[in-house]
Design an enzyme around this catalytic site. Sequence first.
Site, PDB file in Angstrom:
ATOM      1  N   ASN A  11       0.444  -0.688  -0.257  1.00 25.29           N
ATOM      2  CA  ASN A  11       0.167  -0.430   0.115  1.00 25.29           C
ATOM      3  C   ASN A  11       1.097   0.934   0.052  1.00 25.29           C
ATOM      4  OD1 ASN A  11      -1.969   1.774   0.632  1.00 25.29           O
ATOM      5  ND2 ASN A  11      -2.511   0.656   2.468  1.00 25.29           N
ATOM      6  N   LYS A  18       3.899   1.099   2.834  1.00 31.65           N
ATOM      7  CA  LYS A  18       3.281  -0.027   3.800  1.00 31.65           C
ATOM      8  C   LYS A  18       3.061  -1.511   3.378  1.00 31.65           C
ATOM      9  CE  LYS A  18      -0.208   2.992   6.181  1.00 31.65           C
ATOM     10  NZ  LYS A  18      -1.780   2.664   6.327  1.00 31.65           N
ATOM     11  N   ARG A  92      -2.934  -2.257  -3.196  1.00 33.15           N
ATOM     12  CA  ARG A  92      -3.814  -1.253  -2.975  1.00 33.15           C
ATOM     13  C   ARG A  92      -3.937  -0.397  -4.468  1.00 33.15           C
ATOM     14  NH1 ARG A  92      -5.181   3.296   1.085  1.00 33.15           N
ATOM     15  NH2 ARG A  92      -7.371   3.473   0.238  1.00 33.15           N
ATOM     16  N   HIS A 181     -12.700   4.044  -0.439  1.00 32.76           N
ATOM     17  CA  HIS A 181     -12.469   3.090   0.674  1.00 32.76           C
ATOM     18  C   HIS A 181     -13.517   1.953  -0.313  1.00 32.76           C
ATOM     19  CE1 HIS A 181     -12.284   7.374   3.467  1.00 32.76           C
ATOM     20  NE2 HIS A 181     -11.264   6.386   3.553  1.00 32.76           N
ATOM     21  N   ARG A 242     -10.326  17.381   5.658  1.00 31.92           N
ATOM     22  CA  ARG A 242     -10.009  17.188   4.542  1.00 31.92           C
ATOM     23  C   ARG A 242     -11.916  17.925   4.831  1.00 31.92           C
ATOM     24  NH1 ARG A 242     -10.036  11.775   1.794  1.00 31.92           N
ATOM     25  NH2 ARG A 242      -8.607  11.546   2.944  1.00 31.92           N
ATOM     26  N   CYS A 285      -9.182  12.744  17.104  1.00 33.24           N
ATOM     27  CA  CYS A 285     -10.708  12.858  17.489  1.00 33.24           C
ATOM     28  C   CYS A 285     -11.315  12.523  18.833  1.00 33.24           C
ATOM     29  CB  CYS A 285     -11.489  12.025  16.655  1.00 33.24           C
ATOM     30  SG  CYS A 285     -12.845  11.509  17.646  1.00 33.24           S
ATOM     31  N   GLU A 335     -14.555   2.392  14.924  1.00 34.30           N
ATOM     32  CA  GLU A 335     -14.881   1.568  15.789  1.00 34.30           C
ATOM     33  C   GLU A 335     -14.356   1.467  17.540  1.00 34.30           C
ATOM     34  OE1 GLU A 335     -11.253  -0.874  13.990  1.00 34.30           O
ATOM     35  OE2 GLU A 335     -12.280  -0.333  12.103  1.00 34.30           O
ATOM     36  N   GLU A 386      -9.150  -4.559   5.346  1.00 36.71           N
ATOM     37  CA  GLU A 386      -8.920  -3.604   4.570  1.00 36.71           C
ATOM     38  C   GLU A 386      -7.682  -4.432   3.035  1.00 36.71           C
ATOM     39  OE1 GLU A 386      -9.525   0.336   2.921  1.00 36.71           O
ATOM     40  OE2 GLU A 386      -9.090   0.745   4.995  1.00 36.71           O
TER      41      GLU A 386
HETATM   42  P1  AMP Z   1      -7.937   5.642  11.097  1.00 36.34           P
HETATM   43  O1  AMP Z   1      -7.679   6.761   9.599  1.00 36.34           O
HETATM   44  O2  AMP Z   1      -9.094   4.330  10.507  1.00 36.34           O
HETATM   45  O3  AMP Z   1      -6.628   5.092  11.633  1.00 36.34           O
HETATM   46  O4  AMP Z   1      -8.677   6.435  11.900  1.00 36.34           O
HETATM   47  C1  AMP Z   1      -8.215   7.349  12.455  1.00 36.34           C
HETATM   48  C2  AMP Z   1      -8.967   8.283  13.579  1.00 36.34           C
HETATM   49  O5  AMP Z   1      -9.197   7.806  14.131  1.00 36.34           O
HETATM   50  C3  AMP Z   1      -8.846   9.161  14.396  1.00 36.34           C
HETATM   51  O6  AMP Z   1      -8.870  10.610  14.628  1.00 36.34           O
HETATM   52  C4  AMP Z   1      -8.682   8.629  16.006  1.00 36.34           C
HETATM   53  O7  AMP Z   1      -8.280  10.371  17.071  1.00 36.34           O
HETATM   54  C5  AMP Z   1      -9.121   7.841  15.672  1.00 36.34           C
HETATM   55  N1  AMP Z   1      -9.362   6.848  17.203  1.00 36.34           N
HETATM   56  C6  AMP Z   1      -8.648   6.127  16.949  1.00 36.34           C
HETATM   57  N2  AMP Z   1      -8.797   5.788  18.407  1.00 36.34           N
HETATM   58  C7  AMP Z   1      -9.785   6.232  19.218  1.00 36.34           C
HETATM   59  C8  AMP Z   1      -9.835   6.220  20.481  1.00 36.34           C
HETATM   60  N3  AMP Z   1      -9.852   5.510  21.035  1.00 36.34           N
HETATM   61  N4  AMP Z   1     -11.775   7.287  20.715  1.00 36.34           N
HETATM   62  C9  AMP Z   1     -11.799   8.137  19.551  1.00 36.34           C
HETATM   63  N5  AMP Z   1     -11.089   8.421  18.534  1.00 36.34           N
HETATM   64  C10 AMP Z   1     -10.092   7.140  18.109  1.00 36.34           C
END
Ligand code: AMP
Length: 403
Positions: A11, A18, A92, A181, A242, A285, A335, A386
């Site tokens: 990827n 990766k 990917r 996605h 974004r 987040c 998640e 994925e």
């Molecule tokens: P990803 O791009 O799928 O790896 O997701 C990244 C996002 O998931 C980031 O905004 C992280 O802050 C959020 N995230 C990961 N773990 C948590 C958690 N325990 N609580 C809230 N947000 C999370």
Amino acid sequence: MSHSSQVLIINTGSSSLKFAIVDPLSGKEQLSGIGEALGSASPRMEWVHDGVEQDCRLDAGASHHSVIEILVEQILGELPVLSEELIAVGHRVVHGGEYFSSSVLIDQQVINTIDQCASLAPLHNPPALKGIRAAMDEFPQLPQVAVFDTAFHQSLPEHAYLYALPYSLYRDQRIRRYGMHGTSHQFVSERAALLLGRPLAETNTITAHLGNGASITAVQGGASVDTSMGMTPLEGLVMGTRCGDLDPGVLIHLAESLNHSTDKLKNLLNRESGLLGISELSNDCRELEQAAAQGHHGAKLALEIFCYRLAKYIAAYTLPLRHVHALVFTGGIGENSSWIRERTMHWLGALSYELDREQNEATRFGAEGPISRSGTPVALVVPTNEEWIIARDAAAIVTGGLR
Ligand code: AMP
């Protein structure tokens, strides 16, 4: 396919590569790693095998090719059994345009077509081609398979993929909604049907992939019928950096009244907007939730706009599906963030969704299952995978058994 067959997954990003070795039957990851800051003065590489983490510095300017060379010579050189089990390399690839509605074995014509699609994904397809060329050099004995982010959404009907622009822009330039996605939406919609104990062909889901990039898809009987990302990954939901949906008149205003160049606009929309832009604090987040809990106004506002936009899309995607068997949350935020799920479900009260608070708190960090109260519309958390779809498709193609 024997039980010990493995697929190497690659990827590539513009300055990263990766890799992972995944069992296509179980989805189990045997090895994973990343080369970062490629092309810069201090690139580095790290990997994990059997729970043991290792890393190394790379020579200044090291390329995507250098990472694959080290993977072959240094890492796999010490793992001869794992190397012998490799049956394919799965790549990917973000954009397959209208040419690919499923994964394909890579040959020169496929490479040319991916190259042709680069104008639709200038940040993503050129590095994917670098990864493909490097892997073909370093693994000449292995078949190479391309798995496209856009392929799952090729089932969109015309009324969902066309923009209300002059039709000639579609006819001549192929400007339309493609969606991204795809592997994640496909994986979690299939998994949701399994969890519900329903045949996939009779299951309708709304799948919300919420990570740093975010998109949502209406899946009818296993086929994508609408999705929020467009010709590029900018459209739709609020994302980490974004903007998602935006009045295109804003761009005209910024260009005409504030003299923004296209480069400035690209940066503004892709890197300075979304959760980061609104909060003026972070695109993460977790960090925003902590700040919001301490009363940070920008953080609260960013999260609220994120949830409101998401809930509006969920309501809209109920239309093409008519009956939704499950709403599915996935991706880093979907998640793990019980806060985002709770606020979104709150808005969805209008559609009779009701949250089971205890289940919502309990279903995090890789857990899977329902977070809605029984007797109300079903909302599920399903961790995405994925890599498993890529491994599965690559293995199916090389053993002649792709769906
Ligand atoms: P990803 O791009 O799928 O790896 O997701 C990244 C996002 O998931 C980031 O905004 C992280 O802050 C959020 N995230 C990961 N773990 C948590 C958690 N325990 N609580 C809230 N947000 C999370």
